[in-house]
Structures are given as C-alpha cells and as structure tokens.
Design an enzyme around this catalytic site. Sequence first.
Site, short mmCIF file in Angstrom:
data_model
loop_
_atom_site.label_atom_id
_atom_site.label_comp_id
_atom_site.label_asym_id
_atom_site.label_seq_id
_atom_site.Cartn_x
_atom_site.Cartn_y
_atom_site.Cartn_z
N GLU A 101 0.83 -1.22 0.00
CA GLU A 101 0.00 0.00 0.00
C GLU A 101 0.86 1.26 0.00
OE1 GLU A 101 -3.01 0.43 -0.69
OE2 GLU A 101 -3.67 -1.65 -0.64
N TYR A 118 -6.08 6.75 4.35
CA TYR A 118 -6.29 5.71 3.35
C TYR A 118 -5.51 4.44 3.71
CZ TYR A 118 -5.58 2.71 -0.50
OH TYR A 118 -5.49 1.57 -1.22
N ASP A 129 -9.54 5.15 -2.28
CA ASP A 129 -8.42 5.67 -3.07
C ASP A 129 -9.01 6.32 -4.32
OD1 ASP A 129 -9.13 3.63 -4.76
OD2 ASP A 129 -7.17 2.66 -4.78
N CYS A 152 -19.02 0.00 -19.11
CA CYS A 152 -20.24 -0.19 -18.32
C CYS A 152 -20.96 -1.49 -18.70
CB CYS A 152 -21.17 1.01 -18.50
SG CYS A 152 -20.40 2.55 -17.97
N CYS A 206 -19.91 -4.17 -16.49
CA CYS A 206 -19.82 -3.82 -15.07
C CYS A 206 -20.89 -4.53 -14.24
CB CYS A 206 -19.97 -2.31 -14.92
SG CYS A 206 -19.91 -1.79 -13.19
FE1 SF4 Z 1 -20.14 2.26 -15.65
FE2 SF4 Z 1 -19.99 0.52 -13.65
FE3 SF4 Z 1 -18.57 2.72 -13.56
FE4 SF4 Z 1 -21.20 2.85 -13.30
S1 SF4 Z 1 -19.77 1.86 -11.88
S2 SF4 Z 1 -19.94 4.16 -14.56
S3 SF4 Z 1 -21.82 1.20 -14.69
S4 SF4 Z 1 -18.34 1.06 -15.07
#
Ligand code: SF4
Length: 349
Positions: free
Chosen positions: A43, A125, A143, A202, A205
């Site tokens: 870290e 942190y 972080d 995304c 995600c």
């Molecule tokens: Fe995209 Fe996931 Fe980040 Fe939201 S958390 S902006 S869905 S990558």
Amino acid sequence: MDASSETIADALLGWYGRHARPLPWRSPPGSPPPDPYRVWLSEVMLQQTTTAAVGPYFRRFIERWPTVEALAAAEDAELMSAWAGLGYYARARNLLACARAVAAAGGAFPAEEAELRKLPGLGAYTAAAVSAIAFGRRAVVVDANVERVVARLFAIGEPLPAARAAIRAAAETITPNERAGDFAQAMMDLGATICTPRAPRCMLCPLSGECAAFRADEAERYPVKAAKRAKPLRRGRAYWIERDGAVWLVRRRPSGMLGGMRALPDDGWSARGDGSGELPLAGQWRETGVVQHGFTHFGLELHVAVLDGDGARAVTLSEGEWWPVNAIEEAGLPTLFAKAARAVLAHRA
Ligand code: SF4
C-alpha cells in the site's frame, strides 16, 4: 445497509471472485488475509504509483527484507537506493521509520485503524486499507479508483476535492460488515479495469444496474473536477564533474525534496527554484542538456552543466564519492538525476 447497498456489495464480491487481479501482495478472494507486512508495504508503494511499476519493487523488497524486523534493520542509504525510481521519496523515509516503530513494539502491526494511524506515514487511506485487507476489519477504503466508482454510482455532482466528504459518506453506506478487505480490493479492481477514467466499460460492469451515472448515460462526467491551475515551472542546474572515468555524486540532505538520495550536485533548485545557485567549482563549464521533470506541485527544467578540460582533475571535493560512469545505472539515482546522467552520456555517444 439497505437492499440496494447489499445488492452492490454482493454483485461486486461475486465479480471479484471471478475477476480479481492476481497481485503478488494479495490472497485470493475469500481466503485468509495476507501478512500485514506485505499489505502495508504494497500500500505504501502503490501511493501515486501503478501496480505494474510496483510489482518488481515489491518482489525485490520481500526477497531482501522478508519481515518487518528485517526491513527495520536496513541501513537508510541501502533502503533509499532500493527505492530509487519509485519516486515520492518521503514514502521511503516513512517506510523505514514505520518498520522501526513496529519492530520496536514487538513486530506486529496493530489491527485497528486508529492505532495504525499513529504509525509514521500511515494516513487515513493506508490505515483503512491495512485494517480491512490484512485484518478483515470493516473500514471504508477510498483511493482514487474507489472515489471515481462511488462518484459515478451515486452521480455526485459536487467537484473534487470538496466532494470527498460526500463520496466517503456514500462509500460508507455500501461497505459490508463481512469481507471488508475483499470488498475494498474489488472496488480498486473495478476502478482499475472496468470503471476507468476514460471510456468505462459499463456493459461489463457488475454494478451497472445500480449506477446512477450509467442510467443517465453520463459516466465520464464523474467525478467532477475543479478547473486545474497550471503548475509553476522552476529552473535549476545539475553539475557533472568527472575524472578518470568516475563522476562526483553527493548524498542529498535527509529532509526535503529527494531527501537522503544519491544525486548529482546541483544549485539548490529545490530550495530556491530560480536556478541562481553558484557553480560548485571554478572552471570551464559547458551546458550539455536540459531535462524536464514533473513533481507534484511544480515542473522542473534542469540544465546539466559539464566541467570541461582538466578542471575536475585538480579539485578536492568533500562530502560525496567518485562513482564509476560505466556503472551509473547502479548508483540508485532518483529518476530526475538518472535522466540528467543519461543526457550527458547521450551527448557524448
Ligand atoms: Fe459504468 Fe460501472 Fe462505472 Fe457505473 S460503476 S460508470 S456502470 S463502469
């Protein structure tokens, strides 16, 4: 935790089980925590530095100093040389001070954040990260990666750095009581590999169903940043004094910029910042190159001057050492002076 906080933690931990980055200081997801010494060392190294850059340093340090007691017994100069190239040298000085404090107290790191924070160099942190990752304590670890993920999940529109309090409060609501270490590392991994600063992925995600920024199709808008002020530029000069195939190197003062590191002599740019320092020796100096270097709060334009002719032959210098030019890579010079040395040698080739 409410239902959506639980959904976030569960989805993230499930994803982490499948996608955790195998890093040399980690335990696999769901297994007992790693040695606190390794967690703390990694870290400290990772502050302001990428995992790719830290990996080889971490391995070398663990091989050479496998325990906190071994590190505590290292010479200051030996440690500074091993750290050379990682930057932010105050971290190395604090590393040694912290290892000595832990070794003097019996060799065990404390588990609680509040106790960890009393150790040299452990800010909020790092104390939270060590407490969560090495001891499984519930701690809110924020972080830069986590900051970005949380700002997006909750679409926090206040600009940084003022938004930090809101981001922290939001991170607090989604941190689970169990597996806090895995959760912290999962957030870091998500930020490093999926929720990246540019072009976040995304569609891959695990949190997209809960993400306010994604729903609004504005992921890249967060975290909102205050307009940047341009960094000031300093000028300075470093001196290359050579004779019989060896160059004169000095050890910088223990405190201050690049403190305790081996270096070329210079004009005191770090204190004055205007390049107005005096030449260390009378003689014919030749300007040989200019090195640009970025520090956190300023940029530096370092001019490199070489002493020509027999100037260096007659001089007696104190407080330093003659270092073989053909072994300059092994001198452990910090990046700034390693660049200056390369500029001189490139000019000669
Ligand atoms: Fe995209 Fe996931 Fe980040 Fe939201 S958390 S902006 S869905 S990558």
